[in-house]
Design a protein around this motif. Structure first.
Motif, PDB file in Angstrom:
ATOM      1  N   ARG A 136      37.657  35.528  16.343  1.00 30.97           N
ATOM      2  CA  ARG A 136      36.222  35.620  16.055  1.00 30.97           C
ATOM      3  C   ARG A 136      35.636  36.743  16.905  1.00 30.97           C
ATOM      4  O   ARG A 136      36.061  36.978  18.045  1.00 30.97           O
ATOM      5  CB  ARG A 136      35.510  34.299  16.321  1.00 30.97           C
ATOM      6  N   LYS A 137      34.646  37.447  16.324  1.00 31.86           N
ATOM      7  CA  LYS A 137      34.035  38.569  17.033  1.00 31.86           C
ATOM      8  C   LYS A 137      33.090  38.042  18.098  1.00 31.86           C
ATOM      9  O   LYS A 137      32.211  37.232  17.822  1.00 31.86           O
ATOM     10  CB  LYS A 137      33.287  39.476  16.078  1.00 31.86           C
ATOM     11  N   SER A 190      40.543  44.101  21.623  1.00 31.36           N
ATOM     12  CA  SER A 190      39.498  45.113  21.602  1.00 31.36           C
ATOM     13  C   SER A 190      39.843  46.160  20.539  1.00 31.36           C
ATOM     14  O   SER A 190      40.947  46.700  20.526  1.00 31.36           O
ATOM     15  CB  SER A 190      39.388  45.768  22.975  1.00 31.36           C
ATOM     16  N   TRP A 250      37.179  40.859  20.158  1.00 28.67           N
ATOM     17  CA  TRP A 250      37.512  39.658  19.400  1.00 28.67           C
ATOM     18  C   TRP A 250      38.283  38.717  20.319  1.00 28.67           C
ATOM     19  O   TRP A 250      39.094  39.153  21.134  1.00 28.67           O
ATOM     20  CB  TRP A 250      38.384  40.005  18.197  1.00 28.67           C
ATOM     21  N   GLU A 299      34.585  46.753  19.353  1.00 28.73           N
ATOM     22  CA  GLU A 299      34.406  45.347  19.018  1.00 28.73           C
ATOM     23  C   GLU A 299      35.393  44.530  19.830  1.00 28.73           C
ATOM     24  O   GLU A 299      36.562  44.894  19.940  1.00 28.73           O
ATOM     25  CB  GLU A 299      34.653  45.101  17.532  1.00 28.73           C
ATOM     26  N   SER A 352      29.849  43.474  19.977  1.00 25.54           N
ATOM     27  CA  SER A 352      30.037  44.876  19.607  1.00 25.54           C
ATOM     28  C   SER A 352      29.214  45.705  20.564  1.00 25.54           C
ATOM     29  O   SER A 352      28.067  45.368  20.864  1.00 25.54           O
ATOM     30  CB  SER A 352      29.563  45.147  18.181  1.00 25.54           C
TER      31      SER A 352
END
Length: 199
Positions: free
Chosen positions: A5-6, A127, A106, A104, A9
């Motif tokens: 899951r992110k 990353s 994660w 991003e 950002s």
């Protein structure tokens, strides 16, 4: 990526592809201080952006406006600039395209029923560095240098939003049939002289 899951950002530090200095200055470093900067985002409403932009450009002190957007907002950025150019004739345009680096982060989802907890293991995070297209469109009431890249002169004869139709003396099949049927309806039927015409 279904097991990740992110988390966040963030914009990565400016690299070789960034023109115009720091990310906050944008690609138009030589703008006047009174220029309006519209940051278009994916969820922005076009009517809200254009209402503010039109009101800002109606003021005599405002000589330029910049629409900028990145990623999925680039199409909305172009749409806003084109609609404003149609509303206000005589605007000079300069378009700049560049790429922004976005990092991003994660995190992996733990197996089992404890999906709501975040793992403590730093090796469980990932990353990703992405290059996202970024677009900036400068619209100015004042004349700009026509030799710079991305320049478009103003359209002095703004036309309607739809192409003009050419009228011809020939009717299409649909028009002639519709014309005949209305003519037949307007004539009274035989034996219908005694009926009320408003019923």
């Amino acid at each position: 990526m279904e097991n990740f899951r992110k988390v966040r950002s963030e914009e990565a530090p400016a690299g070789d592809g960034d023109e115009g200095g720091s990310p906050s200055s944008g690609p138009f470093a030589d703008l006047a201080p009174g220029a309006v900067h519209m940051r278009v985002k994916e969820g922005s409403k076009i009517r809200n952006l254009l209402a503010f932009a039109t009101a800002s450009m109606a003021q005599p002190a405002t000589r330029a406006i910049v629409f900028s957007g990145c990623g999925r907002a680039t199409t909305k950025t172009v749409t806003c600039a084109e609609i404003l150019k149609r509303r206000l004739a005589g605007l000079h345009q300069v378009t700049r395209l560049r790429y922004r680096s976005v990092r991003e982060v994660w995190q992996s989802l733990p197996p089992g029923p404890t999906r709501g907890q975040t793992p403590e293991d730093p090796a469980a995070s990932l990353s990703v560095l992405k290059n996202v297209p970024s677009l900036a469109i400068l619209l100015s009431k004042d004349a700009l240098d026509p030799l710079q890249l991305g320049y478009q002169p103003p359209n002095l004869n703004p036309g309607p939003s739809s192409p003009p139709t050419v009228s011809t003396s020939k009717r299409s099949l649909g028009e002639s049939a519709a014309g005949e049927s209305t003519a037949k309806r307007s004539q009274p039927e035989p034996g219908a002289e005694n009926e009320d015409p408003t019923a």
